[in-house]
Each structure stands twice: as structure tokens, then as C-alpha cells.
Design an enzyme around this catalytic site. Structure first.
Site, mmCIF file in Angstrom:
data_model
loop_
_atom_site.group_PDB
_atom_site.id
_atom_site.type_symbol
_atom_site.label_atom_id
_atom_site.label_comp_id
_atom_site.label_asym_id
_atom_site.label_seq_id
_atom_site.Cartn_x
_atom_site.Cartn_y
_atom_site.Cartn_z
ATOM 1 N N CYS A 192 0.822 -1.214 0.000
ATOM 2 C CA CYS A 192 0.000 0.000 0.000
ATOM 3 C C CYS A 192 0.855 1.262 0.000
ATOM 4 C CB CYS A 192 -0.916 -0.010 1.218
ATOM 5 S SG CYS A 192 -0.015 0.107 2.780
ATOM 6 N N ALA A 215 3.198 1.747 2.888
ATOM 7 C CA ALA A 215 4.397 0.906 2.763
ATOM 8 C C ALA A 215 5.427 1.586 1.868
ATOM 9 C CB ALA A 215 4.028 -0.465 2.210
ATOM 10 N N ARG A 270 12.663 -4.040 6.211
ATOM 11 C CA ARG A 270 13.266 -3.776 4.902
ATOM 12 C C ARG A 270 14.790 -3.951 4.903
ATOM 13 N NH1 ARG A 270 12.056 -2.432 -0.436
ATOM 14 N NH2 ARG A 270 13.417 -0.665 -0.250
ATOM 15 N N HIS A 289 5.684 6.496 -2.642
ATOM 16 C CA HIS A 289 6.993 7.033 -3.036
ATOM 17 C C HIS A 289 6.837 8.493 -3.465
ATOM 18 C CE1 HIS A 289 7.576 2.650 -4.537
ATOM 19 N NE2 HIS A 289 7.873 2.730 -3.258
#
Lengths: 450, 543
Positions: free
Chosen positions: B65, B68, B99, B197
């Protein structure tokens, strides 16, 4: 100690839906479905996969902004249509997320409409649990989905089979569910264990992949739960709701006991079954019991008086604390992230004759635990992987226990419940302490035989 | 018809038709647009693929999503900042160190990368609003930890109940005197992590980059879209420094808050992951005049090629000769290093379904090893990542992308500083050194398969049909793939290993792939008793 009112630092819990997803995997040919945006499903699958190192299948309603504003009904209908055509499960287990809960999607109504419109094929099931992430914890989510199973499948029955018992194993590993099932079968009973993730999240590697592994309780077995003589509910936080529901709906009485970790809790579990069914533990089970007690006394000098910090899911911490106390250890810090006053009540009673003053805290986090340890250190840490930062910072030996374990092997293969599980758990604890003694020993005290 | 070793007799077009026939008709039509068989026979790229479109509800996808993408990918790696997830506990919990972006604290020793901070919203907060709790949480975070900056990330319910996280952040910033960045990265925004992003890039650009005019000496670059998984950024930095190039800031692997503030003073932006950070590169170019070059530091030859792009940009004979020297030296070591592995890996086939650049980047490294990429696709890319930036003009804004803010950027009247003469700039753009990315498709030869946002059944069918020797993917797929007896490496977190970038990383990777493919344990997978049954049938059993 710094006190915080608003900031959670290093939580000792996570959110409801992952527990619901885990529980749903314990039904044979069931596809868990996450009703919300994609990230929840992705995060839950990833985290369960990291813990079990196994495929974890689940689908999502893939909400985008439109669904979030106008409601998720079209997404769920489209999901069901796609799921039954493409993946052909027997059961779709829908759980909600904070998103679908906040907008107020009414799952039973949406599903009923979908069924009326022919989107759910004949003979297939769509069950659900309401699991907003802003209530309870992953343990609550697990409990809600187990209750969902009971409410959708348990049928009232006037016939009760005297050798058939329902077992609600609680939020434990596949290996634990297998062990519990094995013990009850060994007593000559037919256990209906749900959920049952053995043979689902510990499948063999054969070169073949099966989206629905052979494990999990089947729908026909779930539908027989109303004809069981009795229900054994293990763990108040994870199993009580489903057990009392079945009692109420299908008149199957239940006994609530702790998850059978350690001698005393296992004794009570077996006693509960004996009282309800008249079946008795076999000689070989009693031999296992004797072997566990033998180990507890053989290694007592490494365990007695050792101070332990324990954190994790409340049902597990309660049982584990009792096991440690029964060996003369001192679980001085007992922390869970899951809210619920029962935690403090039960542990106060368990530790009352242990000759130490424990700190018992529900709805707390690991940063708080770390502060406790900094002020007054312990000899051993027991809890999930996230404690490794404390273990490293304070240089304390650490036995991983609970959910999730992301950095060690074996937890999903070797049980910690029952007498045999106790032996395995005890050897892990003792060996961790002995490894540390060897590591720390000065040359003149480095001994061969310990 | 494919001429690949793994696909004798496999007609990939037929494979696609058969695969989509599994779906309901409408879904099949949608999915069809996300798959193509590379037709390399024609001059230029004349194929298009559908990407950055909604996943069909119910389809088992690899995607995550918006949250994330924002907190998990781009902002999370800044280790000297405290990142507060405003929402129920789960989102923050799952993005807690998963991550593997490694962080080495600076001289101030501040490091919060191992912590998880959340407002752990309860039902009460959802009903009455969570702004007060958030404000208090920021206060507590600052008082307890004294970080260099704080970020706040909104999750799904926060957007629905209308908490104004930006206003809370502004107030807290004023009260505490520390930078507080708010991100409206609610999970439902956009169609995948890609939206996050973009949101992350926007805020870093508007509130952080360019807030401190500290000169950066020498040949300076920023590395963008490098997340220091398993130490990748450190290997890249090692090589660049050996060449005499200074890394001013890395966005965002091993990132420090302060280095971002003066990143606009660097000479060149190097873009690794085009998808996650091209926005920032473009905005910095418009406002400050920093050109950007797309690079790939994954793979031995790709690394050298990228270094030569940098040499072409600075165009200084001395620097160029030093770069060539480093290339010669490092390439030799790396080629020698991979040689024993290459001998065992030559001709093996691989598929890559991952991320929004890695599925392309790792093809270069696989080819260094003599391996053949036969199928690839991205999880959350846009068409330009497949077809190159020339596709940008054809991409139409849809409702889902329109929800992500596009910042209007103009040249800064005082600080816009052209790094090159207009003629030189034009030449380098023409030579595809600057502002150019051709995407993944041109690098995939005829008869290979490209699948965008691959679904579970598609992946399963691909494994059964093409029988690859290796599949590079993520955690959710890894153990599915391996049940088939096919080794799978996670390219999001490198299976807890690394670095794989640069020259030394390539040797690491070669060793790991050799281990995965040639580990004798795989030979034990098949049932040894098949040939001689243990029991004869007909003994009164129904076996």
C-alpha cells in the site's frame, strides 16, 4: 522511568487481522480474505511467512480511494467472484481491517446479498470476523475468527458423542496443535481441533505445491462440533469466546484451562478431559510426565532462583510463567501488549507463593520492559524476536518464545505444550543458560561436565 | 515461438491466452494488457504494456500500500529521525526493520532505526479524533529521544476520520524547534506502494532539500533511489570515493537528515530506482539545475557503464582516467571472483518478479553470470519503467493517480545554477547520459515474457510451464516457489545477505546464487521410494 501517555515505542502486540488470518489458515481448503487496502494483506502474509517460512495464502479487497469513500461492497463482491472462479476454496474467511471498519462495511449483509445473487457457489462458505485494528491485538483477532468458525459452522445436535471433544488450542504453533491433537487421540478420543494449522504451515517439501495443503479442520468436522460431548478451551484470551458461544448455541459444555505449557497446566488440561469424558492418559503419557519432572530436578541448579523477563501473548505468558515458577525460577517482569485485566489477576495468583515481587503489566510495550531491566537486570529473557535489541544492549541470554519469531529455527516444528513439549522447551532454556556459562567462564572455571 | 532452452515447444502467446482464460471474462481482459511477449524483431520499441492500474479485488497480488511505499521504503531508512506511524499498531509494527536498510550513525551517534513508534490508536481515538494524541506522541518522542527530525505517517483510518496531520506537525515543529514532516500516505491512496513514493518525494523536496546552503566540494553526486539493503550503498560509495567522487547525500539508504538539507548543492543526481524517486530528481533539476543520470550499480558491467556516465558528465580527463583505472582494477577482481561460480551457472534460466527497478537491474548481473533472464515484471511500476521515458507523454492521468499531488516547481530565482552549458547539456541528453531511461523492455530479447503486477496463479503457471532454474521474487512468494523445488531469492531483502551492488556485491551475489542452485539438498526433494514400492497392493488395504 519516563511515563508516556500517547507514544507506543516497540509494541508487544500487533493488530487483529493477522491473528484472524492465522486462525483461518487452520481450516482445510480455506482462503483468508482481507477486506481493506492491499497493504494489510501484504503485511500480514509477509509477517506470517517470515515466522513460519511457509507459503501463506490470502486475498485482498484491494481498496483504493473510491472504495474508501463509497464503501467496499463492490470490492467484496468482485473479490468473491474472482476467488471462487480462480482459486476454488471451500471456505472464504473474511476479516475486516481498520479501513473497512471505519467506513462501516457490513460484511454479513454484503455476503448475503452476494450469495442471493449467485456469486457464492452452492456448497461453498463465506464466513467472517470483525477485526478492527484499533481494538485489542492479534490475539483478539485470532479469538474473533475462532468464534466466527463456531458461529458459522457449529450445529445444534441432540446426539452427543461421548468420545468426541472439541479442542480450541489457542494461539499456538502448528507443532503445538499437532501435539495437543496427538495427546487427545492417544486417550482414545476423537478431537475436533480448530483451528488446526498443522500440515498447513509445516508442509513437507516434495517438489509439488498445493495451494490448499492437506491440514486444517474440514468443514464437515466443524459442523460436527455441536455433537461433541465437551469443549476444552485453552487460553482465556484466545479461546473463551468461541467456547462459550458453542455452549450457548449447541449446548456443548466447556472447560477453560490454560494453554498446557509445563507440568501443572498439562495436568489440568488432561484432568479436564478426564472429568468430562472419563478417558484417562496412557502409561506412556505418564512416563513423559515423569521424564519432564526428572529433567526439571536434574537441572534445577541452573534454573532455581533465576530472574526472568517474559513478554508476549497473554495466554502464553500466563502458562509459561507458571512453568518457570514451578521450577523455582523468578519471572520478575511479565509484560503483554494485549489489553485485559485478567492477565494481571492470573499472574498475581500464579506468582503469589514464589517469594518475589513481580511487575505485571498488560497493554504495555518493550521500551517500558527495557527500562525495567535497565533499572534492575534479569538473568534470562523469554519472548518474541523483538527482544533481541534488549538482549544485545543489556547482554542477557535470550530464549525466543511466542509470536513472531523471525530469526531462529524450530519454533513451528517442535512443540512446547504437553509433557513432551515441556521437555523441548526446558532443554532450550537450560542449554541457553549453559551456553552462556561456558562463554563467560574464566579459564580456571571452564569445566567439561556441567 | 520461444527459442529458449527452458521453453522447448512453449508458445508464450498461447501460454498467456490459456492463463487469462482462468479468470472471469472482465478480469481476463484487464490482465491481458499486463502481459506481453517481447517481439525484438522490429526496429525500435513498438510494444506497450499496461501498468500502474488497479489490481483486481480478490486477485492474490504481490503489491502493498501507499503507507508501505512512503514510510516503509523511502522515509524509514533515515536512521537519525524518529518515524511515528499515526494509526492503529499494525502498520508501524510490520514496517519495523523488515526492509533491512542498514544505517550507520553519524558523529552525533543518533540512531533510532531499530525502534518502532506508533500512536497505537484505539477505538476512542477513531471516534473522537487522534490529533491530540498525535501531538502528545510527537512531544514524548522528542523529549525522550531528541532526534534530528521527526516524521509522521498517516494510515488508512486517519484519512477517513480527517485528522489534520500536517497542522499537528506544523504546531509541534513550532513548539519543539525540531523539523516535523507530515505524510498523508494513507494505505488506500493510489493503486500500490508507488503512490507512497511520490508523496514521500514531494515532502522531502518541499520541506527538506535546499534548507541549508552548505557547499559540497569536489566532484559531488547524490545517490537517489538506493536503500542500502544489506549494505549496497556502502559498496557504491566505496567505489565512487575510490574514483574521487564525493557522495553528498543518499536518498535514502543510510540517510542522515542533515545531508538532505544541502543535497541541492551537489553537481549531479544519480538515479538508481527510477520508479521510487524520479520525481525528486526531476524537481531538483527544475528548481536547482542539477541534472540527473539514470544508473544501474547492479552487475559488473552495469557498474562500469554507470561510472562512465559520471565520467562523461564531469568530462575531466584526469577524473576520467582515474575512473577507467578503477574500472579496470575492480572489474578484473570481480570477474575473477565470479569465474568459478559462472562456470556452474552458465546457461541457467531465471525469472524476476520484484519491485519497480530491481527486476530490470538484476538482469545485468544475471547476464554477467552467464544466466538467461526468461521472464520478468514489476510489482508497482508505471509504463515508463517498462517502455522508457518516451512513454510519459502517452500516459493519461486516471482517477487513482490524480489523487497524488503534483508539485508545481519553478527555477529558484537565487539558487538555480546550471551545471553545464546548454550545448553540453543537450549533447549529453542526446547521448542518453542525462535525463534518459529506456526502461526494461528493450533489454529483454525476443521470446521473453513480461508480466506486470503478476498474480499468484500466473506465477504458478509460469513455474510449471517454463521450469526456471531460479526465481527472484519476494517473501510472500519465496516459499511457494521453493515448494516446487525451484530456489527463490528475495530481492527485497536479499535473504538476509548482501551487499549485491557494485563489484564486490556481484561476487557475493554469484556465490549466493551458486549456493541456491547447486545446493545438494535440492536433490533430496523428490521421493526416493517411487521406483520400488515398499508395499505390494492387494493386501486387504485400500492403499
Amino acid at each position: 522511568m519516563t511515563t508516556r501517555q500517547a507514544l507506543r515505542v516497540n509494541p508487544a502486540k500487533t493488530c487483529q487481522p493477522i491473528g484472524a488470518m492465522y486462525a483461518a489458515l487452520g481450516i482445510n481448503r480455506c482462503l483468508p480474505h482481507s477486506h481493506g487496502s492491499q497493504g494489510c494483506c501484504s503485511y500480514h502474509r509477509s509477517h506470517l511467512t517470515r515466522h513460519y517460512k511457509e507459503p501463506v495464502m490470502a486475498s485482498t479487497s484491494s481498496f483504493t480511494e473510491g472504495a474508501s469513500v463509497f464503501g467496499g461492497s463492490p470490492n467484496l463482491r468482485q473479490s468473491l467472484k474472482t476467488i471462487f472462479q480462480v482459486y476454488d476454496p471451500d471456505v472464504v474467511a473474511v476479516h475486516t481491517t481498520c479501513l473497512s471498519e471505519t467506513i462501516g462495511d457490513d460484511i454479513p449483509t454484503i455476503v448475503k446479498k452476494a450469495a442471493d445473487d449467485g456469486i457464492v457457489p452452492e456448497g461453498k462458505w463465506v464466513i467472517h470476523a470483525s477485526t478492527p485494528s484499533y481494538v485489542g491485538s492479534h490475539v483478539t483477532g485470532f479469538s474473533n475468527m475462532v468464534k466466527g468458525m463456531a458461529s458459522y459452522f457449529t450445529r445444534e445436535s441432540s446426539v452427543k458423542h461421548k468420545d468426541q471433544v472439541n479442542i480450541l488450542p489457542g494461539y499456538v504453533e502448528p507443532s503445538d496443535m499437532r501435539e495437543i491433537k496427538g495427546m487427545v487421540s492417544e486417550m482414545g478420543l476423537k478431537p475436533l481441533v480448530f483451528p488446526d494449522t498443522s500440515d498447513v504451515l509445516d508442509t513437507p517439501k516434495t517438489g509439488e505445491y498445493h495451494m490448499y495443503p492437506r491440514g486444517g479442520i474440514t468443514v464437515p468436522d466443524l459442523m460436527k462440533t455441536g455433537s461433541s460431548l465437551h469443549t476444552m478451551a485453552l487460553g482465556q484470551f484466545s479461546s473463551l469466546d468461541a467456547a462459550s458461544y458453542m455452549d450457548h448455541k449447541a449446548n456443548v459444555p466447556f472447560t477453560l484451562v490454560d494453554i498446557p505449557i509445563g507440568v501443572k497446566a498439562t495436568d489440568r488440561f488432561l484432568q479436564g478431559i478426564m472429568d468430562a469424558t472419563g478417558a484417562e492418559p496412557t502409561g506412556s503419557m505418564l512416563d513423559d510426565r515423569g521424564r519432564l519432572v526428572d529433567m526439571m530436578t536434574d537441572y534445577q541448579h541452573y534454573l532455581y532462583g533465576k530472574k526472568v523477563a517474559l513478554w508476549g501473548d497473554p495466554d502464553q505468558v500466563i502458562s509459561l510463567a507458571e512453568f518457570l515458577v514451578s521450577m523455582g525460577m523468578k519471572p520478575v517482569y511479565l509484560v503483554t501488549g494485549t489489553p485485559g485485566k485478567v492477565f494481571e489477576k492470573r499472574l498475581t495468583s500464579i506468582t503469589s507463593d514464589g517469594n518475589f515481587e513481580p511487575v505485571i503489566a498488560q497493554n504495555q510495550d518493550l521500551f517500558y520492559l527495557h527500562q525495567l531491566i535497565k533499572n534492575e537486570p534479569v538473568d534470562l529473557l523469554m519472548g518474541n524476536t523483538y527482544g533481541k535489541y534488549i538482549a544485545r544492549a543489556e547482554d542477557i541470554p535470550f530464549v525466543r518464545y511466542g509470536f513472531p519469531i523471525l530469526d531462529r529455527a524450530g519454533h513451528s516444528y517442535f512443540p512446547s505444550v504437553g509433557y513432551r513439549g515441556g521437555m523441548h522447551l526446558l532443554s532450550t532454556i537450560v542449554n541457553t543458560i549453559l551456553d552462556r556459562m561456558d562463554r563467560d567462564a574464566p579459564e580456571e572455571r571452564f569445566e567439561l561436565v556441567l | 515461438m520461444s527459442d529458449l532452452k527452458t521453453g522447448p515447444g512453449v508458445d508464450l502467446d498461447e501460454f498467456i491466452e490459456e492463463t487469462i482464460s482462468i479468470y472471469p471474462a472482465k478480469v481476463a481482459k484487464k490482465r491481458r494488457g499486463h502481459m506481453l511477449v517481447r517481439d525484438g524483431g522490429q526496429e525500435g520499441l513498438n510494444q506497450t504494456i499496461n501498468a500502474n492500474a488497479r489490481s483486481v479485488p480478490g486477485i492474490i497480488t504481490q503489491r502493498g500500500c501507499c503507507y508501505a511505499g512512503c514510510k516503509g521504503v523511502v522515509i524509514g531508512p533515515y536512521g537519525d529521525m524518529v518515524h511515528i506511524t499515526h494509526g492503529p499498531v499494525g502498520c508501524g509494527f510490520y514496517s519495523w526493520m523488515t526492509r533491512r536498510n542498514l544505517f550507520r550513525p553519524g558523529p552525533d551517534k543518533k540512531n533510532y532505526s531499530q525502534y518502532c513508534f506508533s500512536t497505537d490508536m484505539q477505538e476512542h481515538d477513531i471516534i473522537f479524533g487522534g490529533e491530540k494524541k498525535l501531538k502528545q506522541a510527537i512531544r514524548e518522542a522528542y523529549e525522550t529521544f531528541r532526534p534530528n527530525a521527526i516524521s509522521v505517517h498517516a494510515t488508512c483510518p486517519v484519512g477517513l476520520i480527517g485528522d489534520d496531520v500536517a497542522a499537528v506537525a506544523r504546531e509541534a515543529e513550532k513548539e519543539l524547534g525540531v523539523k516535523v514532516l507530515a505524510f498523508n500516505c494513507e494505505g488506500y491512496k493510489g493503486v500500490s506502494q508507488s503512490a507512497g513514493h511520490h508523496i514521500a518525494n514531494n515532502r522531502l523536496f518541499s520541506d527538506v532539500v535546499g534548507t541549508k546552503d552548505q557547499a559540497v566540494e569536489g566532484y559531488s553526486v547524490n545517490v537517489l533511489g538506493e536503500y542500502n539493503i544489506g549494505g549496497d550503498a556502502w559498496e557504491i560509495e566505496r567505489v565512487l570515493e575510490k574514483c574521487g567522487i564525493k557522495v553528498a547525500a543518499t536518498f535514502s539508504g543510510d540517510g542522515k537528515y542533515e545531508t538532505m538539507t544541502y543535497a541541492h548543492m551537489a553537481s549531479l543526481n544519480l538515479v538508481m530506482c527510477h520508479r521510487s524517486i524520479n520525481y525528486l530528481a526531476e524537481m531538483m533539476e527544475t528548481k536547482y539545475g542539477i541534472p540527473w543520470a539514470k544508473v544501474n550499480f547492479i552487475g559488473i558491467r552495469a557498474m562500469s557503464k554507470s561510472l562512465r556516465k559520471i565520467a562523461a558528465f564531469f568530462d575531466d580527463p584526469e577524473l576520467t582516467s582515474r575512473i577507467e583505472q578503477v574500472i579496470a582494477e575492480e572489474e578484473k577482481l570481480a570477474l575473477d571472483g565470479i569465474a568459478p561460480y559462472r562456470a556452474r551457472l552458465e546457461g541457467k534460466t531465471a525469472m524476476l518478479f520484484v519491485g519497480g527497478s530491481r527486476a530490470h537491474h538484476y538482469q545485468d548481473l544475471l547476464r554477467d553470470l552467464g544466466m538467461i533472464p526468461v521472464a520478468a515484471g514489476y510489482e508497482f511500476a508505471h509504463r515508463d519503467d517498462y517502455e522508457g521515458r518516451q512513454a510519459l507523454k502517452d500516459i493519461k492521468l486516471d482517477a487513482d493517480s490524480r489523487n497524488i499531488e503534483e508539485l508545481k516547481v519553478n527555477p529558484d530565482p537565487d539558487r538555480y545554477r546550471p551545471r553545464l552549458s546548454p550545448e553540453k547539456l543537450e549533447q549529453l541528453e542526446k547521448d542518453k547520459v542525462l535525463k534518459s531511461y529506456d526502461g526494461m523492455l528493450p533489454d529483454m530479447p525476443q521470446g521473453t515474457l513480461v508480466v506486470d503486477d503478476i498474480s499468484h496463479v500466473e506465477l504458478e503457471r509460469l513455474i510449471l510451464t517454463l521450469k526456471p532454474d531460479l526465481l527472484l521474487s519476494g517473501i510472500k512468494d519465496k516459499y511457494i516457489i521453493e515448494k516446487f523445488g525451484v530456489p527463490s531469492k528475495q530481492l527485497h531483502n536479499y535473504d538476509y545477505s548482501g551487499p549485491f551492488a557494485g563489484y564486490r556485491g556481484a561476487v557475493n551475489f554469484a556465490g549466493e546464487i551458486d549456493m541456491m542452485i547447486n545446493n545438494p539438498a535440492w536433490k533430496l526433494v523428490s521421493n526416493p521410494f517411487k521406483r520400488k514400492p515398499l508395499l505390494q497392493a492387494g493386501l486387504g488395504t485400500d492403499q
